[in-house]
Scaffold this motif. Structure first.
Motif, PDB file in Angstrom:
ATOM      1  N   GLU A 154       0.831  -1.209   0.000  1.00 43.01           N
ATOM      2  CA  GLU A 154       0.000   0.000   0.000  1.00 43.01           C
ATOM      3  C   GLU A 154       0.863   1.255   0.000  1.00 43.01           C
ATOM      4  O   GLU A 154       0.479   2.276  -0.577  1.00 43.01           O
ATOM      5  N   GLY A 155       2.039   1.196   0.619  1.00 37.52           N
ATOM      6  CA  GLY A 155       2.947   2.334   0.601  1.00 37.52           C
ATOM      7  C   GLY A 155       3.490   2.605  -0.792  1.00 37.52           C
ATOM      8  O   GLY A 155       3.583   3.764  -1.228  1.00 37.52           O
ATOM      9  N   CYS A 156       3.867   1.550  -1.511  1.00 36.54           N
ATOM     10  CA  CYS A 156       4.379   1.724  -2.875  1.00 36.54           C
ATOM     11  C   CYS A 156       3.304   2.260  -3.812  1.00 36.54           C
ATOM     12  O   CYS A 156       3.573   3.132  -4.656  1.00 36.54           O
ATOM     13  N   LYS A 157       2.091   1.761  -3.670  1.00 36.70           N
ATOM     14  CA  LYS A 157       1.000   2.269  -4.515  1.00 36.70           C
ATOM     15  C   LYS A 157       0.698   3.728  -4.199  1.00 36.70           C
ATOM     16  O   LYS A 157       0.457   4.538  -5.110  1.00 36.70           O
ATOM     17  N   LEU A 158       0.682   4.072  -2.905  1.00 38.85           N
ATOM     18  CA  LEU A 158       0.431   5.459  -2.509  1.00 38.85           C
ATOM     19  C   LEU A 158       1.500   6.387  -3.087  1.00 38.85           C
ATOM     20  O   LEU A 158       1.184   7.470  -3.613  1.00 38.85           O
ATOM     21  N   MET A 195      -9.737  -2.192  -4.802  1.00 35.79           N
ATOM     22  CA  MET A 195     -10.613  -2.125  -3.630  1.00 35.79           C
ATOM     23  C   MET A 195      -9.807  -1.844  -2.366  1.00 35.79           C
ATOM     24  O   MET A 195     -10.267  -1.131  -1.473  1.00 35.79           O
ATOM     25  N   PHE A 196      -8.592  -2.402  -2.278  1.00 32.97           N
ATOM     26  CA  PHE A 196      -7.724  -2.100  -1.132  1.00 32.97           C
ATOM     27  C   PHE A 196      -7.414  -0.597  -1.060  1.00 32.97           C
ATOM     28  O   PHE A 196      -7.464   0.014   0.001  1.00 32.97           O
ATOM     29  N   SER A 197      -7.059  -0.026  -2.201  1.00 32.32           N
ATOM     30  CA  SER A 197      -6.515   1.335  -2.234  1.00 32.32           C
ATOM     31  C   SER A 197      -7.585   2.419  -2.272  1.00 32.32           C
ATOM     32  O   SER A 197      -7.249   3.606  -2.179  1.00 32.32           O
ATOM     33  N   ALA A 198      -8.846   2.039  -2.431  1.00 30.70           N
ATOM     34  CA  ALA A 198      -9.915   3.029  -2.572  1.00 30.70           C
ATOM     35  C   ALA A 198      -9.984   4.030  -1.414  1.00 30.70           C
ATOM     36  O   ALA A 198     -10.156   5.229  -1.660  1.00 30.70           O
ATOM     37  N   PRO A 199      -9.848   3.618  -0.135  1.00 30.58           N
ATOM     38  CA  PRO A 199      -9.955   4.612   0.953  1.00 30.58           C
ATOM     39  C   PRO A 199      -8.911   5.716   0.870  1.00 30.58           C
ATOM     40  O   PRO A 199      -9.242   6.902   0.961  1.00 30.58           O
ATOM     41  N   TRP A 200      -7.617   5.354   0.695  1.00 27.19           N
ATOM     42  CA  TRP A 200      -6.621   6.428   0.644  1.00 27.19           C
ATOM     43  C   TRP A 200      -6.664   7.166  -0.681  1.00 27.19           C
ATOM     44  O   TRP A 200      -6.268   8.347  -0.753  1.00 27.19           O
TER      45      TRP A 200
END
Length: 322
Positions: A88-92, A152-157
């Motif tokens: 999630e950090g790399c995607k952000l 779906m994982f990344s949708a909140p941030w």
């Protein structure tokens, strides 16, 4: 040598899903920019894989990290401290860094940043698909079913980042919102991976696997709700009554619909996995055909029942507000 067919199977389904969301969002950014974010997402997947290798190498100096991964509590710990934060950090970072420079030149909408997030997540998925298919650790069917999961994982941030980037007055609370949403994504990411590993274990731990598809269905619903929000559309409300007793009843119906619908999808997925090794001619054998019809009908019944509950709750909400 790169297997072109595997590369196409890895990349084309995520690209088609990206095209679907591109067509749904008004005032979407140019398709070329989305493709650049898609490629950036694939690069972030390679970076995440490298960082995970470094993390495990260092962790093995202190504990037997490989041994811990064989037990469900160890899998949960690995997901929470390694896989979730790194991926999630790399995607952000893959969304934030180019977006930060773009917003100096362009006025970016919430929906644009959210679409950038989906593009990066699907690029990350394409890279992950390639790794799994190249090493033969997952089938094309498995990877196709799990294709929207990273989005779906990344949708909140992605939603929180869209609020921050599009805001004229960037407040500290918006930054805190991004961090909290990122933590939410890590927890959801970790929980999905733990639930997907539970089927390897005997009862009662094996029963946790039946919570996977209901949870995925809920995350898909959340993604759709956040997509409506960034477009300025009202969210779909299913819990609409004002009395506490009725609201508990409606929440119970929502949970029941998720369980029914999620496990109906799970049942169809298992059916497809069982039938995929068979040749087309064997599918018409009487015993196999009866097995297909009975399993399909049972899961279809539960799916239709879940859809009926959903329609009932939506009708109740409309009747209350109109």
């Amino acid at each position: 040598m790169v297997d072109l067919s595997l590369l196409l199977w890895a990349a084309i389904p995520p690209l088609l899903l990206l095209g679907y969301y591109y067509c749904r969002v008004p005032f979407a950014p140019p398709l070329l920019k989305l493709l650049i974010f898609f490629i950036t997402g694939a690069i972030s997947g390679i970076l995440a894989l490298s960082l995970e290798w470094v993390f495990e190498t260092v962790a093995n100096w202190f504990v037997d990290w490989q041994q811990m991964k064989r037990w469900l509590p160890g899998i949960a710990l690995r997901q929470l401290v390694e896989i979730g934060p790194i991926e999630e950090g790399c995607k952000l970072a893959a969304v934030f860094i180019p977006t930060y420079y773009l917003q100096r030149t362009y006025r970016l909408l919430q929906s644009t940043v959210f679409l950038f997030t989906i593009a990066v997540a699907l690029g990350f998925t394409a890279e992950e698909n390639w790794i799994y298919l190249f090493h033969g650790t997952a089938s094309i069917l498995d990877r196709t079913i799990g294709m929207p999961v990273h989005a779906m994982f990344s949708a909140p941030w992605g939603y929180a980042l869209g609020i921050y980037i599009s805001s004229n007055t960037r407040l500290n609370r918006d930054k805190e919102f991004i961090f909290k949403a990122w933590l939410n994504s890590i927890i959801c990411h970790s929980l999905v991976n733990v639930l997907s590993s539970a089927w390897r274990y005997s009862l009662p731990l094996g029963l946790l696997s039946y919570g996977l598809f209901p949870f995925l269905l809920w995350m898909f619903w959340r993604l759709e709700q956040l997509l409506r929000k960034v477009q300025g559309k009202p969210v779909i409300n299913l819990v609409s009554d004002r009395t506490p007793q009725r609201r508990y009843w409606q929440r119970s119906l929502v949970l029941f619909a998720l369980v029914l619908g999620g496990n109906a999808i799970f049942g169809l997925f298992l059916l497809a996995r069982i039938l995929s090794p068979l040749s087309p001619s064997k599918l018409f054998d009487s015993e196999i055909l009866w097995f297909i019809v009975s399993r399909f009908s049972l899961n279809l019944f539960f799916g239709v029942l879940a859809w009926g509950i959903y329609r009932y709750l939506r009708h109740s909400a409309r009747r209350r507000y109109f």
